[in-house]
Design an enzyme around this catalytic site. Structure first.
Site, short mmCIF file in Angstrom:
data_model
loop_
_atom_site.label_atom_id
_atom_site.label_comp_id
_atom_site.label_asym_id
_atom_site.label_seq_id
_atom_site.Cartn_x
_atom_site.Cartn_y
_atom_site.Cartn_z
N TRP A 113 0.84 -1.20 0.00
CA TRP A 113 0.00 0.00 0.00
C TRP A 113 0.87 1.25 0.00
O TRP A 113 0.53 2.26 -0.62
CB TRP A 113 -0.91 0.00 1.23
CG TRP A 113 -1.77 1.23 1.36
CD1 TRP A 113 -3.02 1.40 0.86
CD2 TRP A 113 -1.43 2.46 2.02
NE1 TRP A 113 -3.50 2.66 1.16
CE2 TRP A 113 -2.53 3.34 1.88
CE3 TRP A 113 -0.31 2.91 2.71
CZ2 TRP A 113 -2.54 4.62 2.41
CZ3 TRP A 113 -0.31 4.21 3.23
CH2 TRP A 113 -1.42 5.04 3.08
N HIS A 114 2.01 1.18 0.67
CA HIS A 114 2.86 2.35 0.79
C HIS A 114 3.59 2.70 -0.50
O HIS A 114 4.03 3.86 -0.65
CB HIS A 114 3.88 2.15 1.92
CG HIS A 114 3.30 2.30 3.29
ND1 HIS A 114 2.67 1.27 3.96
CD2 HIS A 114 3.22 3.36 4.12
CE1 HIS A 114 2.25 1.69 5.13
NE2 HIS A 114 2.56 2.95 5.25
N GLY A 115 3.72 1.77 -1.40
CA GLY A 115 4.38 2.12 -2.65
C GLY A 115 4.69 0.93 -3.51
O GLY A 115 4.75 -0.21 -3.04
#
Length: 477
Positions: free
Chosen positions: A325-327
């Protein structure tokens, strides 16, 4: 538009004055919120307004259709799945398409298969992960029957696009935020003043702590090959404080700004660096995301109801998904796996819920045991942030290698000023750890002149000691 800009300092008071002039007409007030939120979001790139509008429209009408087919479970389920796939599909194309294509191409190449996949030069829309997850939570909540579908398109668009938390959270639940756009909001002086205090502390953490740490962090990660272990450890410490000051600072500004508009947002940080184990850290860090994964992914997958093996599998999935989700980078997946490996032993030994209560509020200092626990947990988190910050896994490995082999007792020349502000921040937050935010000091400091002195001192520090203006880290997510 970013919070730490002259544009926002002009934008906010104008919006505040006009907003409360419309207090007797909730529909006009909500419409005004949508308009100013779209101006706020379009300040970066107006082309992405179409994207958030499309996401909002799909979720709005799917909610109505789900409500309409309540008695027909198959149709209701089909509509919910379609809208979820649309939202995830948009997120996947803009954020993950190139990552998956390039990864697949690399894997096939290891087997001697060379295929020319087409990559797309896509600009990542700011905050897309945040408002997409907020839209997804609404669809799921309506499907579950936790909330009735909204039939007011204006209030729904306000729910998705509310500008204080639009681009970096907190990721709100429809059950909390949406009803607030359907009820009359009244201006409360005490709440507004409390919001301003929380905003002030958020600006301090972002502008003074995070932005002053940023220069040192950038220097360290650009010069890994020439630095010794002490300097590299110090750089990791600086990044740990940068990302905390940056993200929790944003959350404080967002929550405080919402208060002056009569809107209550959920808490997103609860002094996570005072945690005594990794499980407690994840109950206190980015709370809106961790609880989102718990409520909409972990529990539906079975949670911990079907034995330890199932719990371990679900936990691993949650941490890997959270990392992704963060990247779109293998470093984020590795970071998620790292935290899973730290968390799972606590789960196996039934110690993952050991520290539900905070450290005794009346104690000025932690006990020796608590100090060791907090120090150990912080160092483990700090080591993980190296993976998070590195551009690729190779750089992370090089960082660790030099950090643990190139021992020299030299103190770094950078970031000394930032260290002072870090200490001030941590001491203040420790003393106020039982409060919702650090400047909630009206009960602990009765003398109003002392309180006002503290506020003016912080304002002066922000003006005099501000770091080089930097965009919030989590805007890229």
């Amino acid at each position: 538009m970013i919070f730490n800009s002259i544009d926002f300092l002009i934008f906010l008071p104008i919006v505040f004055i006009l907003y409360w002039q419309l207090k007797n007409n909730i529909n006009l007030q909500n419409l005004f919120i949508v308009v100013v939120s779209y101006i706020f979001y379009g300040w970066w790139d107006y082309r992405f307004l179409f994207l958030i509008s499309f996401t909002s429209l799909c979720s709005f009408y799917s909610g109505i259709m789900i409500d309409y087919y309540q008695s027909d479970k198959s149709k209701k389920r089909l509509i919910a799945i379609c809208n979820i796939l649309i939202n995830i599909g948009i997120l996947a194309v803009f954020k993950y398409y190139n990552f998956f294509i390039q990864s697949l191409s690399y894997i096939l190449l290891q087997f001697g298969i060379h295929l020319d996949f087409i990559t797309i030069n896509i600009i990542l829309p700011v905050g897309i992960s945040f408002y997409t997850f907020q839209a997804l939570s609404y669809t799921i909540d309506v499907y579950r029957g936790d909330i009735k579908a909204s039939h007011n398109i204006i209030s729904f668009f306000a729910y998705i696009s509310f500008f204080p938390q639009l681009v970096a959270g907190p990721i709100e639940r429809s059950t909390n935020l949406l009803p607030q756009f359907s009820s009359i909001r009244t201006f409360k002086y005490e709440t507004a003043i409390d919001g301003l205090r929380q905003m002030l502390w958020g600006f301090f953490k972002k502008i003074v702590v995070a932005d002053n740490c940023a220069a040192g962090v950038n220097h360290v990660f650009a010069e890994i090959d020439s630095l010794d272990s002490i300097s590299l450890f110090y750089g990791a410490l600086m990044f740990s404080m940068q990302i905390y000051g940056d993200f929790s600072g944003y959350s404080d500004i967002a929550i405080g700004t919402s208060k002056i508009f009569g809107i209550k947002l959920m808490r997103n940080f609860n002094y996570p660096y005072f945690s005594r184990d990794i499980a407690e850290f994840w109950r206190k860090w980015h709370i809106s995301l961790t609880t989102w994964f718990r409520d909409y992914l972990y529990i539906p997958m079975g949670g911990s109801r079907y034995g330890k093996l199932k719990s371990i599998k679900n936990t691993l999935i949650i941490f890997l998904t959270s990392g992704l989700w963060h990247g779109a980078n293998w470093t984020f997946l590795l970071w998620g796996a790292y935290h899973a490996l730290l968390f799972i032993p606590l789960l196996i030994t039934n110690k993952n819920r050991k520290h539900l209560a905070g450290i005794a509020e009346h104690s000025i200092l932690p006990s020796f045991k608590e100090l060791i626990q907090m120090t150990t947990t912080f160092i483990l988190v700090l080591m993980g942030w190296i993976i998070f910050r590195a551009e690729n896994i190779g750089i992370a490995i090089k960082y660790y290698n030099r950090m643990f082999t190139n021992f020299e007792l030299t103190l770094p020349e950078y970031g000394k000023t930032a260290l002072i502000w870090i200490i001030i921040m941590l001491v203040a937050e420790w003393l106020q750890r039982d409060k919702q935010h650090t400047l909630q000091i009206e009960n602990s400091i009765q003398n109003k002149y002392i309180r006002h002195f503290i506020y003016y001192a912080i304002i002066s520090i922000i003006i005099i000691f501000q770091g080089e203006t930097a965009q919030f880290i989590f805007f890229q997510f």
